[in-house]
Motif scaffolding. Structure first.
Motif, PDB file in Angstrom:
ATOM      1  N   ASP A 193       0.816  -1.222   0.000  1.00 49.11           N
ATOM      2  CA  ASP A 193       0.000   0.000   0.000  1.00 49.11           C
ATOM      3  C   ASP A 193       0.849   1.271   0.000  1.00 49.11           C
ATOM      4  N   MET A 194       2.152   1.130   0.235  1.00 51.42           N
ATOM      5  CA  MET A 194       3.017   2.306   0.312  1.00 51.42           C
ATOM      6  C   MET A 194       3.464   2.782  -1.068  1.00 51.42           C
ATOM      7  N   LEU A 195       3.533   1.885  -2.037  1.00 54.05           N
ATOM      8  CA  LEU A 195       4.066   2.246  -3.346  1.00 54.05           C
ATOM      9  C   LEU A 195       3.256   3.338  -4.049  1.00 54.05           C
ATOM     10  N   PRO A 196       1.892   3.274  -4.025  1.00 53.77           N
ATOM     11  CA  PRO A 196       1.145   4.366  -4.683  1.00 53.77           C
ATOM     12  C   PRO A 196       1.436   5.738  -4.088  1.00 53.77           C
ATOM     13  N   HIS A 197       1.783   5.795  -2.789  1.00 49.36           N
ATOM     14  CA  HIS A 197       2.105   7.091  -2.156  1.00 49.36           C
ATOM     15  C   HIS A 197       3.468   7.612  -2.618  1.00 49.36           C
ATOM     16  N   LEU A 198       4.363   6.694  -2.983  1.00 53.85           N
ATOM     17  CA  LEU A 198       5.694   7.126  -3.399  1.00 53.85           C
ATOM     18  C   LEU A 198       5.738   7.525  -4.872  1.00 53.85           C
ATOM     19  N   ALA A 199       4.930   6.867  -5.689  1.00 53.00           N
ATOM     20  CA  ALA A 199       4.937   7.155  -7.126  1.00 53.00           C
ATOM     21  C   ALA A 199       4.405   8.559  -7.377  1.00 53.00           C
ATOM     22  N   GLY A 200       4.909   9.167  -8.418  1.00 49.95           N
ATOM     23  CA  GLY A 200       4.469  10.514  -8.784  1.00 49.95           C
ATOM     24  C   GLY A 200       4.818  10.811 -10.221  1.00 49.95           C
ATOM     25  N   GLU A 201       4.556  12.049 -10.620  1.00 53.54           N
ATOM     26  CA  GLU A 201       4.803  12.441 -12.009  1.00 53.54           C
ATOM     27  C   GLU A 201       6.277  12.369 -12.359  1.00 53.54           C
ATOM     28  N   ARG A 202       7.159  12.677 -11.406  1.00 53.60           N
ATOM     29  CA  ARG A 202       8.597  12.669 -11.657  1.00 53.60           C
ATOM     30  C   ARG A 202       9.302  11.531 -10.929  1.00 53.60           C
ATOM     31  N   MET A 203       8.557  10.663 -10.290  1.00 54.90           N
ATOM     32  CA  MET A 203       9.142   9.575  -9.518  1.00 54.90           C
ATOM     33  C   MET A 203       8.697   8.241 -10.112  1.00 54.90           C
ATOM     34  N   GLN A 204       9.629   7.542 -10.742  1.00 51.28           N
ATOM     35  CA  GLN A 204       9.345   6.244 -11.336  1.00 51.28           C
ATOM     36  C   GLN A 204       9.774   5.154 -10.345  1.00 51.28           C
ATOM     37  N   ILE A 205       8.780   4.420  -9.813  1.00 54.06           N
ATOM     38  CA  ILE A 205       9.032   3.394  -8.813  1.00 54.06           C
ATOM     39  C   ILE A 205       9.061   2.025  -9.491  1.00 54.06           C
ATOM     40  N   GLU A 206      10.107   1.252  -9.218  1.00 51.28           N
ATOM     41  CA  GLU A 206      10.203  -0.106  -9.730  1.00 51.28           C
ATOM     42  C   GLU A 206      10.346  -1.063  -8.546  1.00 51.28           C
ATOM     43  N   ALA A 207       9.355  -1.935  -8.398  1.00 53.15           N
ATOM     44  CA  ALA A 207       9.369  -2.918  -7.314  1.00 53.15           C
ATOM     45  C   ALA A 207      10.192  -4.132  -7.743  1.00 53.15           C
ATOM     46  N   LEU A 208      11.237  -4.430  -7.017  1.00 54.81           N
ATOM     47  CA  LEU A 208      12.101  -5.559  -7.336  1.00 54.81           C
ATOM     48  C   LEU A 208      11.599  -6.834  -6.665  1.00 54.81           C
ATOM     49  N   GLU A 209      11.883  -7.938  -7.284  1.00 50.42           N
ATOM     50  CA  GLU A 209      11.525  -9.234  -6.714  1.00 50.42           C
ATOM     51  C   GLU A 209      12.316  -9.458  -5.420  1.00 50.42           C
ATOM     52  N   PRO A 210      11.731 -10.175  -4.464  1.00 49.97           N
ATOM     53  CA  PRO A 210      12.455 -10.447  -3.210  1.00 49.97           C
ATOM     54  C   PRO A 210      13.772 -11.153  -3.482  1.00 49.97           C
ATOM     55  N   GLY A 211      14.781 -10.760  -2.757  1.00 50.95           N
ATOM     56  CA  GLY A 211      16.101 -11.358  -2.938  1.00 50.95           C
ATOM     57  C   GLY A 211      17.159 -10.530  -2.235  1.00 50.95           C
ATOM     58  N   ASN A 212      18.383 -11.014  -2.304  1.00 53.00           N
ATOM     59  CA  ASN A 212      19.513 -10.308  -1.698  1.00 53.00           C
ATOM     60  C   ASN A 212      20.175  -9.424  -2.755  1.00 53.00           C
ATOM     61  N   TYR A 213      20.107  -8.129  -2.548  1.00 55.11           N
ATOM     62  CA  TYR A 213      20.665  -7.167  -3.502  1.00 55.11           C
ATOM     63  C   TYR A 213      21.769  -6.357  -2.818  1.00 55.11           C
ATOM     64  N   ASN A 214      22.727  -5.944  -3.625  1.00 50.79           N
ATOM     65  CA  ASN A 214      23.764  -5.032  -3.150  1.00 50.79           C
ATOM     66  C   ASN A 214      23.320  -3.603  -3.479  1.00 50.79           C
TER      67      ASN A 214
END
Length: 387
Positions: free
Chosen positions: A64-85
């Protein structure tokens, strides 16, 4: 009186016939506003069109937090669960938001829900993305706080113990003067640059053309001869600087400065005050350049010395702006500093000028006449001047 008119006519005819002097007096007023307009236009375009790519790790824990973060100048990409650096992700994304594994349970238990924000402050886009994310997360946090308190039966008014009403008292154009604080220095620099070619040609140029010696044997005082040269050099410097100020004002009024949150509303009377303040600047600059050019032993030496001389006031005035030092009282008596402050106040739509600043204007004019007297005395020593 006839000698005055004859000397001035002679200097003006020579100056008008010199295509290099005319070109310098026209190129500088056109080039400087164009460069300033280009830089400001680039900043506006970058500010209004920049978009940020943000990677969110473990987004499934807070869908439910992602729609609040997205915006006209903010491109949000949700990554698959995993270990990232995160440092490797920053090579592809402007910022990385990592949601903690206990994020959902902490929210349910009314404990602080943790999330990590990774960004690179050395990159403007990454820093901008982090700033946008912090603002959005802060707004979301306040919204959740309000919902919780409302659920506990606490009135919404009780959550605002202090109400702050912001009232901006800035005058029209004052924010523009802060952002464009280098403009007075650039305009004063134009007074030197536009008169440089004329100052060299009427002194070292005449000496190398062997036309200065016949001029000195004429039945006219050296003060008269030097004043005639000074009038032409001053006119070139003042016209060039005034034209630079007018064109800068026109360029700034055409730019969409509201995108940067500033306004530019300089009245005709304020612009007239700026042009008036440039006259003592041109007088002092002209006298100083004539003296230096006469002391130079060759045409090339005069070019070198005057090239350094015209940059010195610009560097000094810009250093004053960068230091954020409050200029008042005795400091306003320094030549060019008083003119800088009055020009800045005119651009800020502030009609109140300190008496110390007007004292600085008077000192500038007095120093111009003093330097001119020294230059005229140099003409009294032809054996040194022509050697």
């Amino acid at each position: 009186m006839i000698q005055w008119f004859s000397a001035i006519k002679k200097e003006w005819l020579e100056a008008i016939r010199d295509k290099r002097s005319i070109a310098m007096a026209l190129i500088i007023p056109i080039m400087m506003p164009a460069m300033m307009g280009g830089v400001i236009g680039f900043l506006i375009e970058k500010e209004s069109s920049s978009s940020f790519d943000v990677a969110v790790v473990n987004s499934h824990l807070a869908p439910d937090m992602l729609p609040h973060l997205a915006g006209e100048r903010m491109q949000i990409e949700a990554l698959e669960p995993g270990n990232y650096n995160p440092e490797e992700l920053l090579e592809e994304y402007d910022a990385v938001l990592i949601i903690d594994e206990d994020f959902s349970s902490d929210l349910i238990q009314f404990s602080p829900a943790t999330s990590e924000l990774w960004f690179n402050s050395s990159q403007s886009t990454s820093n901008g993305a982090a700033r946008q994310l912090r603002a959005k997360l802060g707004a979301l946090s306040r919204q959740l706080t309000q919902q919780r308190m409302t659920g506990f039966g606490v009135p919404t008014v009780a959550m605002r113990p202090i109400a702050i009403v912001s009232r901006d008292t800035a005058k029209p154009g004052s924010r523009a003067a802060i952002v464009l604080g280098s403009m007075p220095g650039m305009i004063i620099f134009a007074a030197f640059a536009c008169a440089l070619a004329t100052a060299i040609d009427t002194t070292s140029g005449e000496r190398e053309r062997l036309s200065l010696e016949p001029l000195l044997v004429q039945p006219a005082s050296t003060w008269l001869l030097m004043c005639s040269k000074w009038s032409v050099v001053t006119a070139f410097g003042w016209i060039g600087a005034a034209l630079t100020a007018v064109l800068l004002s026109v360029v700034m009024s055409l730019l969409p400065l509201q995108e940067l949150g500033i306004s530019w509303q300089v009245s005709y009377s304020a612009l007239a005050m700026v042009c008036f303040q440039l006259l003592p600047v041109a007088m002092f600059a002209g006298a100083l350049m004539l003296l230096v050019a006469l002391k130079a032993k060759s045409f090339k030496e005069a070019q070198t010395l005057l090239g350094i001389l015209q940059i010195a006031p610009l560097v000094g005035l810009m250093a004053i702006d960068l230091s954020d030092k409050v200029i008042e009282q005795e400091l306003l008596l320094i030549p060019f500093v008083s003119q800088q402050q009055i020009i800045k106040a005119s651009f800020s739509a502030d009609a109140s000028f300190d008496l110390w600043a007007w004292g600085g204007v008077a000192i500038t004019v007095a120093l111009a006449l003093g330097v001119l007297a020294l230059a005229s005395r140099s003409l009294n020593k032809p054996h040194r001047l022509l050697s």
